[in-house]
Design a protein around this motif. Structure first.
Motif, short mmCIF file in Angstrom:
data_model
loop_
_atom_site.label_atom_id
_atom_site.label_comp_id
_atom_site.label_asym_id
_atom_site.label_seq_id
_atom_site.Cartn_x
_atom_site.Cartn_y
_atom_site.Cartn_z
N GLN A 47 -16.32 -3.24 65.19
CA GLN A 47 -16.02 -4.56 64.65
C GLN A 47 -15.99 -5.55 65.82
O GLN A 47 -15.46 -5.25 66.89
CB GLN A 47 -14.68 -4.55 63.93
N HIS A 48 -16.54 -6.73 65.60
CA HIS A 48 -16.62 -7.72 66.67
C HIS A 48 -16.24 -9.09 66.14
O HIS A 48 -16.67 -9.49 65.07
CB HIS A 48 -18.03 -7.76 67.24
N TRP A 49 -15.42 -9.80 66.92
CA TRP A 49 -15.07 -11.18 66.59
C TRP A 49 -14.68 -11.92 67.86
O TRP A 49 -14.47 -11.31 68.91
CB TRP A 49 -13.95 -11.23 65.55
N THR A 50 -14.59 -13.23 67.75
CA THR A 50 -14.21 -14.08 68.87
C THR A 50 -12.93 -14.82 68.53
O THR A 50 -12.82 -15.43 67.45
CB THR A 50 -15.32 -15.10 69.20
N GLN A 51 -11.96 -14.75 69.43
CA GLN A 51 -10.69 -15.44 69.21
C GLN A 51 -10.84 -16.93 69.52
O GLN A 51 -11.78 -17.36 70.19
CB GLN A 51 -9.61 -14.82 70.09
N ARG A 90 -13.83 -12.39 73.47
CA ARG A 90 -14.65 -11.62 72.54
C ARG A 90 -14.09 -10.20 72.41
O ARG A 90 -13.90 -9.52 73.41
CB ARG A 90 -16.10 -11.59 73.03
N ILE A 91 -13.86 -9.80 71.17
CA ILE A 91 -13.19 -8.54 70.89
C ILE A 91 -14.18 -7.57 70.26
O ILE A 91 -14.94 -7.93 69.36
CB ILE A 91 -12.00 -8.73 69.92
N TYR A 92 -14.15 -6.31 70.75
CA TYR A 92 -14.97 -5.22 70.21
C TYR A 92 -14.01 -4.08 69.88
O TYR A 92 -13.34 -3.55 70.76
CB TYR A 92 -16.02 -4.77 71.22
N SER A 124 -13.70 11.66 73.18
CA SER A 124 -12.33 11.26 73.47
C SER A 124 -12.21 9.75 73.34
O SER A 124 -13.21 9.03 73.40
CB SER A 124 -11.91 11.69 74.88
N ASN A 125 -11.00 9.29 73.14
CA ASN A 125 -10.76 7.85 73.11
C ASN A 125 -11.26 7.17 74.38
O ASN A 125 -11.88 6.11 74.34
CB ASN A 125 -9.25 7.59 72.98
N ARG A 126 -10.99 7.79 75.51
CA ARG A 126 -11.33 7.17 76.79
C ARG A 126 -12.85 7.02 76.94
O ARG A 126 -13.35 5.99 77.38
CB ARG A 126 -10.77 8.00 77.95
N LYS A 127 -13.60 8.06 76.55
CA LYS A 127 -15.06 7.96 76.62
C LYS A 127 -15.58 6.94 75.61
O LYS A 127 -16.52 6.19 75.90
CB LYS A 127 -15.70 9.32 76.37
N LEU A 128 -14.99 6.92 74.43
CA LEU A 128 -15.46 6.00 73.41
C LEU A 128 -15.23 4.55 73.82
O LEU A 128 -16.12 3.70 73.67
CB LEU A 128 -14.76 6.30 72.08
N VAL A 129 -14.07 4.26 74.38
CA VAL A 129 -13.83 2.87 74.80
C VAL A 129 -14.77 2.49 75.94
O VAL A 129 -15.21 1.34 76.03
CB VAL A 129 -12.35 2.64 75.19
N GLY A 130 -15.12 3.44 76.80
CA GLY A 130 -16.07 3.15 77.85
C GLY A 130 -17.44 2.80 77.30
O GLY A 130 -18.11 1.88 77.79
N ASN A 131 -17.87 3.51 76.27
CA ASN A 131 -19.15 3.20 75.63
C ASN A 131 -19.12 1.87 74.90
O ASN A 131 -20.09 1.11 74.93
CB ASN A 131 -19.53 4.33 74.67
N VAL A 132 -18.02 1.58 74.23
CA VAL A 132 -17.89 0.28 73.56
C VAL A 132 -17.91 -0.84 74.59
O VAL A 132 -18.56 -1.88 74.39
CB VAL A 132 -16.61 0.24 72.71
N ALA A 133 -17.22 -0.65 75.71
CA ALA A 133 -17.21 -1.67 76.77
C ALA A 133 -18.62 -1.87 77.34
O ALA A 133 -18.99 -2.99 77.70
CB ALA A 133 -16.24 -1.28 77.87
N ASN A 134 -19.39 -0.79 77.45
CA ASN A 134 -20.77 -0.92 77.92
C ASN A 134 -21.60 -1.77 76.96
O ASN A 134 -22.40 -2.62 77.38
CB ASN A 134 -21.38 0.47 78.04
N ALA A 186 -20.38 -4.05 74.91
CA ALA A 186 -19.87 -5.42 75.01
C ALA A 186 -20.40 -6.11 76.27
O ALA A 186 -20.87 -7.26 76.21
CB ALA A 186 -18.34 -5.42 75.01
N TRP A 187 -20.31 -5.42 77.39
CA TRP A 187 -20.66 -6.05 78.66
C TRP A 187 -22.13 -6.41 78.73
O TRP A 187 -22.50 -7.47 79.24
CB TRP A 187 -20.29 -5.12 79.81
N ASN A 188 -22.98 -5.53 78.20
CA ASN A 188 -24.42 -5.75 78.30
C ASN A 188 -25.01 -6.42 77.07
O ASN A 188 -26.23 -6.52 76.94
CB ASN A 188 -25.12 -4.41 78.55
#
Length: 447
Positions: free
Chosen positions: A31-35, A40-42, A389-399, A401-403
């Motif tokens: 889910q993505h939105w902008t405050q 920007r939130i993912y 894992s949560n940690r790997k998943l958040v890293g992929n989501v951040a990737n 978002a960043w790119n």
């Protein structure tokens, strides 16, 4: 770095088996939105574990370092964990008090800067009382860093000592020379030195931080046992102590990495048992549409360990190196393509010749159908491990978002990898690499 305490980890044990199925599922929807602030939130909701992971990214990485202050972004990020300033009725916290506070919560918080971004990571149990306190403490570190002068003087001495020690190692010397040769004047090639660190003071860190870190520049990736409303409140709370009034205009542009004007061979004398060799050139930025073809092709060339062509030709057939690899390092700009290995000094030239021949043939012909299929089987088969894992998943989501990748990137990853053909790999490598015009750095080879 603050770690979860043993009590917190024991609370996770009953749900640990749930991780095994996370990566095997279809990727969870993002889910993505902008405050209103511009942040920007993912967000990915998952109840596999009673835990929340957050990664907060800003365009405040090393690529924004002035050349005379190389290391500024990295040391600024490191100093964020060295204390919190007093504000109102809230007392100042030194680095020991901050560490103890995180230990008491059974949560963790880290800050760091890489080539492109400055990142903050928060991990906490999702229990509301603990999570609220963890978010509040993280918000203080993000919004009210103390930047204590005496701690910076200590840290600078420690970093300089580390640089001096590293300078006695041939690998460090090879990497530094290679970075300069490949990147030229681009910040990707900057290396902190005793001189550049001496030019960094607390006002410089404060100014750098204030210019780059603001809600309107934030990308937050959140994964955990939450709903969207809770995720939105966490994001707002984490950014609440940053200045509300901020000029969010464009940052000073960073130039692209220039293509190499000509091939170069740099030989650096060094008394070592092994010669360290790096061969390469600027590669491609992460958003390049050739990413999937280049990833699969590199697995065949030198990224697949013992099944790669470089290993077969350099190690297995000729015994010129114990290990040899190739890889791309894409970022916001064209990160390097590199072939690297160590070998006996007297056979460095022979090993370089073989490695270049392997690369030249691969770029000209591409992989065989069997090689490409083996690469797909390995990489696609390992895909669940990217999400287990949560940690790997958040890293992929951040990737993502960043790119600025598509939100269904994880859902379509396997199909896009499967769609790559031999012709795709061949044409992608021919577009990106020039085997006869690369940089070669050899440290320790005999003349």
């Amino acid at each position: 770095m603050k770690k979860m305490n043993a009590g917190a980890l024991r609370l996770l044990a009953p749900a640990a088996l749930a991780l095994a199925s996370l990566g095997a599922q279809a990727a969870l929807p993002i889910q993505h939105w902008t405050q209103p602030s511009g942040a920007r939130i993912y967000f990915v909701a998952t109840d596999a574990l009673p835990i929340v992971d957050v990664q907060l990214d800003f365009d405040a990485g090393d690529r924004h370092d002035p050349s005379v202050q190389a290391g500024l972004a990295s040391v600024t990020a490191d100093m964020l964990e060295k204390g919190v300033a007093a504000k109102g009725a809230e007392p100042a916290l030194d680095e020991n008090a901050v560490g103890e506070a995180w230990a008491d919560l059974g949560a963790s918080f880290d800050a760091g800067a890489g080539s492109d971004r400055m990142s903050f990571s928060l991990r906490s149990l999702s229990r509301p009382d603990l999570l609220d306190q963890a978010v509040a403490l993280a918000a203080r570190e993000i919004g009210e860093p103390a930047f204590p002068e005496h701690i910076w003087r200590r840290e600078r001495e420690r970093i300089v000592a580390g640089i001096k020690e590293a300078n006695t190692k041939p690998g460090t010397i090879a990497g530094r020379a290679y970075g300069k040769d490949v990147y030229g004047s681009h910040p990707y090639g900057y290396e902190p030195t005793e001189e550049t660190l001496a030019r960094i003071d607390v006002p410089a860190m404060r100014e750098f931080y204030a210019r780059h870190v603001a809600p309107c520049r934030a990308k937050l990736s959140i994964v955990g046992a939450l709903d969207r409303g809770q995720a939105d409140r966490i994001a707002a709370a984490l950014l609440a102590r940053l200045p509300a009034s901020f000029d969010c205009g464009a940052l000073a542009p960073v130039p692209e990495v220039a293509a190499l004007a000509a091939p170069k061979v740099e030989r650096i004398p060094f008394a070592s048992a092994q010669a360290h060799v790096l061969i390469g050139q600027p590669g491609y930025p992460r958003r390049d549409p050739d990413h999937f073809a280049l990833t699969l092709g590199n697995y065949v060339l030198g990224g697949g360990g013992f099944v790669s062509r470089l290993t077969e030709e350099v190690r297995e057939k000729r015994g010129l190196a114990y290990s040899v690899y190739s890889g791309f390092s894409p970022g916001l700009h064209a990160g390097a393509f590199t072939i690297g290995f160590q070998t006996r000094p007297d056979q460095a030239d022979a090993a370089v010749k073989v490695a270049r021949e392997v690369l030249r043939k691969f770029v000209a012909e591409g992989p065989t159908p069997a090689e490409l299929q083996a690469a797909k089987d390995n990489l696609i088969g390992g895909f669940p491990l990217l999400l287990d894992s949560n940690r790997k998943l958040v890293g992929n989501v951040a990737n993502i978002a960043w790119n600025d990748l598509q939100l269904d990137y994880l859902d379509t990853w396997r199909s896009r990898m499967n769609a790559v053909t031999v012709a795709d790999v061949k044409s992608a490598f021919q577009r990106k690499l020039r085997p006869d015009d690369m940089v070669t750095v050899i440290v320790g080879a005999k003349p």
